[in-house]
Design a protein around this motif. Structure first.
Motif, PDB file in Angstrom:
ATOM      1  N   ARG A   4       0.858  -1.111  -0.031  1.00 53.26           N
ATOM      2  CA  ARG A   4      -0.008   0.057   0.091  1.00 53.26           C
ATOM      3  C   ARG A   4       0.826   1.145  -0.153  1.00 53.26           C
ATOM      4  O   ARG A   4       2.067   1.211   0.536  1.00 53.26           O
ATOM      5  CB  ARG A   4      -0.954   0.170   1.420  1.00 53.26           C
ATOM      6  N   LEU A   5       0.354   2.297  -0.796  1.00 56.19           N
ATOM      7  CA  LEU A   5       1.259   3.493  -0.766  1.00 56.19           C
ATOM      8  C   LEU A   5       1.451   4.064   0.676  1.00 56.19           C
ATOM      9  O   LEU A   5       2.843   4.575   0.796  1.00 56.19           O
ATOM     10  CB  LEU A   5       0.539   4.509  -1.886  1.00 56.19           C
ATOM     11  N   SER A   6       0.394   4.215   1.309  1.00 53.04           N
ATOM     12  CA  SER A   6       0.434   4.675   2.561  1.00 53.04           C
ATOM     13  C   SER A   6       1.651   4.038   3.567  1.00 53.04           C
ATOM     14  O   SER A   6       2.491   4.490   4.414  1.00 53.04           O
ATOM     15  CB  SER A   6      -0.673   4.536   3.524  1.00 53.04           C
ATOM     16  N   ILE A   7       1.752   2.774   3.625  1.00 51.98           N
ATOM     17  CA  ILE A   7       2.933   1.786   3.938  1.00 51.98           C
ATOM     18  C   ILE A   7       4.384   2.351   3.422  1.00 51.98           C
ATOM     19  O   ILE A   7       5.117   2.557   4.169  1.00 51.98           O
ATOM     20  CB  ILE A   7       2.676   0.335   3.837  1.00 51.98           C
ATOM     21  N   CYS A   8       4.303   2.278   2.245  1.00 53.97           N
ATOM     22  CA  CYS A   8       5.427   2.846   1.492  1.00 53.97           C
ATOM     23  C   CYS A   8       6.134   4.147   1.969  1.00 53.97           C
ATOM     24  O   CYS A   8       7.109   4.030   2.142  1.00 53.97           O
ATOM     25  CB  CYS A   8       5.365   2.684  -0.096  1.00 53.97           C
ATOM     26  N   LEU A   9       5.054   5.038   1.878  1.00 52.28           N
ATOM     27  CA  LEU A   9       5.596   6.320   2.321  1.00 52.28           C
ATOM     28  C   LEU A   9       6.018   6.582   3.884  1.00 52.28           C
ATOM     29  O   LEU A   9       6.974   7.559   4.096  1.00 52.28           O
ATOM     30  CB  LEU A   9       4.440   7.292   2.252  1.00 52.28           C
ATOM     31  N   ARG A  10       5.569   5.380   4.578  1.00 54.62           N
ATOM     32  CA  ARG A  10       6.171   5.699   6.054  1.00 54.62           C
ATOM     33  C   ARG A  10       7.521   4.809   6.382  1.00 54.62           C
ATOM     34  O   ARG A  10       8.160   5.121   7.501  1.00 54.62           O
ATOM     35  CB  ARG A  10       4.948   4.882   7.140  1.00 54.62           C
ATOM     36  N   LYS A  11       7.933   4.120   5.279  1.00 52.23           N
ATOM     37  CA  LYS A  11       9.140   3.120   5.584  1.00 52.23           C
ATOM     38  C   LYS A  11      10.341   3.784   5.048  1.00 52.23           C
ATOM     39  O   LYS A  11      10.368   4.566   4.125  1.00 52.23           O
ATOM     40  CB  LYS A  11       9.105   1.541   4.851  1.00 52.23           C
ATOM     41  N   ARG A  12      11.408   3.492   5.677  1.00 56.62           N
ATOM     42  CA  ARG A  12      12.798   4.059   5.137  1.00 56.62           C
ATOM     43  C   ARG A  12      13.079   3.124   3.951  1.00 56.62           C
ATOM     44  O   ARG A  12      13.020   2.203   3.519  1.00 56.62           O
ATOM     45  CB  ARG A  12      13.942   3.512   6.181  1.00 56.62           C
ATOM     46  N   ARG A  13      13.622   3.878   2.948  1.00 54.41           N
ATOM     47  CA  ARG A  13      14.119   3.368   1.685  1.00 54.41           C
ATOM     48  C   ARG A  13      15.459   3.294   1.594  1.00 54.41           C
ATOM     49  O   ARG A  13      16.261   4.097   1.964  1.00 54.41           O
ATOM     50  CB  ARG A  13      13.653   4.352   0.543  1.00 54.41           C
ATOM     51  N   PHE A  14      15.900   2.267   1.021  1.00 52.72           N
ATOM     52  CA  PHE A  14      17.394   1.660   0.764  1.00 52.72           C
ATOM     53  C   PHE A  14      17.416   1.764  -0.746  1.00 52.72           C
ATOM     54  O   PHE A  14      16.684   0.976  -1.365  1.00 52.72           O
ATOM     55  CB  PHE A  14      17.638   0.644   1.299  1.00 52.72           C
ATOM     56  N   ARG A  15      18.590   2.266  -1.310  1.00 48.15           N
ATOM     57  CA  ARG A  15      18.795   2.378  -2.920  1.00 48.15           C
ATOM     58  C   ARG A  15      19.113   0.621  -3.359  1.00 48.15           C
ATOM     59  O   ARG A  15      18.996   0.371  -4.458  1.00 48.15           O
ATOM     60  CB  ARG A  15      19.897   3.261  -3.124  1.00 48.15           C
ATOM     61  N   SER A  16      19.723  -0.005  -2.411  1.00 50.66           N
ATOM     62  CA  SER A  16      20.285  -1.248  -2.750  1.00 50.66           C
ATOM     63  C   SER A  16      19.869  -2.354  -1.804  1.00 50.66           C
ATOM     64  O   SER A  16      19.774  -2.227  -0.510  1.00 50.66           O
ATOM     65  CB  SER A  16      21.748  -1.269  -3.056  1.00 50.66           C
ATOM     66  N   CYS A  39       7.796   2.125  -5.023  1.00 44.84           N
ATOM     67  CA  CYS A  39       8.894   2.924  -5.290  1.00 44.84           C
ATOM     68  C   CYS A  39       9.994   2.564  -5.841  1.00 44.84           C
ATOM     69  O   CYS A  39      11.146   3.060  -6.236  1.00 44.84           O
ATOM     70  CB  CYS A  39       9.293   3.543  -3.807  1.00 44.84           C
ATOM     71  N   ARG A  40      10.107   0.932  -5.939  1.00 45.96           N
ATOM     72  CA  ARG A  40      11.505   0.297  -6.409  1.00 45.96           C
ATOM     73  C   ARG A  40      12.622   0.271  -5.661  1.00 45.96           C
ATOM     74  O   ARG A  40      13.350   0.147  -6.241  1.00 45.96           O
ATOM     75  CB  ARG A  40      11.484   0.782  -7.964  1.00 45.96           C
ATOM     76  N   HIS A  41      12.428   0.892  -4.739  1.00 46.40           N
ATOM     77  CA  HIS A  41      13.699   0.645  -3.848  1.00 46.40           C
ATOM     78  C   HIS A  41      13.184  -0.356  -2.924  1.00 46.40           C
ATOM     79  O   HIS A  41      12.194  -1.149  -2.864  1.00 46.40           O
ATOM     80  CB  HIS A  41      13.706   1.919  -2.854  1.00 46.40           C
ATOM     81  N   PHE A  42      14.223  -0.571  -1.869  1.00 48.56           N
ATOM     82  CA  PHE A  42      14.254  -1.683  -0.936  1.00 48.56           C
ATOM     83  C   PHE A  42      13.534  -1.209   0.606  1.00 48.56           C
ATOM     84  O   PHE A  42      14.088   0.026   1.079  1.00 48.56           O
ATOM     85  CB  PHE A  42      15.409  -2.541  -0.709  1.00 48.56           C
ATOM     86  N   HIS A  43      12.671  -2.112   1.288  1.00 46.75           N
ATOM     87  CA  HIS A  43      12.248  -1.553   2.539  1.00 46.75           C
ATOM     88  C   HIS A  43      12.537  -2.887   3.315  1.00 46.75           C
ATOM     89  O   HIS A  43      13.280  -3.979   2.753  1.00 46.75           O
ATOM     90  CB  HIS A  43      10.886  -1.480   2.587  1.00 46.75           C
ATOM     91  N   LEU A  44      12.537  -2.806   4.511  1.00 50.98           N
ATOM     92  CA  LEU A  44      12.738  -4.051   5.529  1.00 50.98           C
ATOM     93  C   LEU A  44      11.410  -4.225   6.134  1.00 50.98           C
ATOM     94  O   LEU A  44      10.638  -3.468   6.344  1.00 50.98           O
ATOM     95  CB  LEU A  44      13.679  -3.564   6.854  1.00 50.98           C
ATOM     96  N   THR A  45      11.124  -5.594   6.389  1.00 52.54           N
ATOM     97  CA  THR A  45       9.966  -6.172   7.066  1.00 52.54           C
ATOM     98  C   THR A  45      10.495  -7.201   8.184  1.00 52.54           C
ATOM     99  O   THR A  45      11.232  -7.583   8.117  1.00 52.54           O
ATOM    100  CB  THR A  45       8.818  -6.887   5.782  1.00 52.54           C
TER     101      THR A  45
END
Length: 59
Positions: A4-16, A39-45
């Motif tokens: 979900r976009l709202s989840i993506c916006l709250r998470k930290r993004r990593f380029r690799s 966003c095509r970046h990496f997140h952590l779960t």
């Protein structure tokens, strides 16, 4: 499952994935990197049920 976009916006993004793994290994809880379909970046779960463990990063 699509992130979900709202989840993506709250998470930290990593380029690799390597950057995400490095941060995940520095924590005390088990975190897994994944590529976000928004966003095509990496997140952590922390959701790891049924998933393979993250590869170990060599230093």
């Amino acid at each position: 499952m699509r992130t979900r976009l709202s989840i993506c916006l709250r998470k930290r993004r990593f380029r690799s994935e390597a950057d995400a793994i490095a941060v995940a290994q520095a924590t005390e809880i088990v975190l897994m990197p994944y590529r976000c379909d928004r966003c095509r970046h990496f997140h952590l779960t922390s959701r790891t049920k049924g998933k393979r463990p993250a590869p170990l990063q060599r230093r």
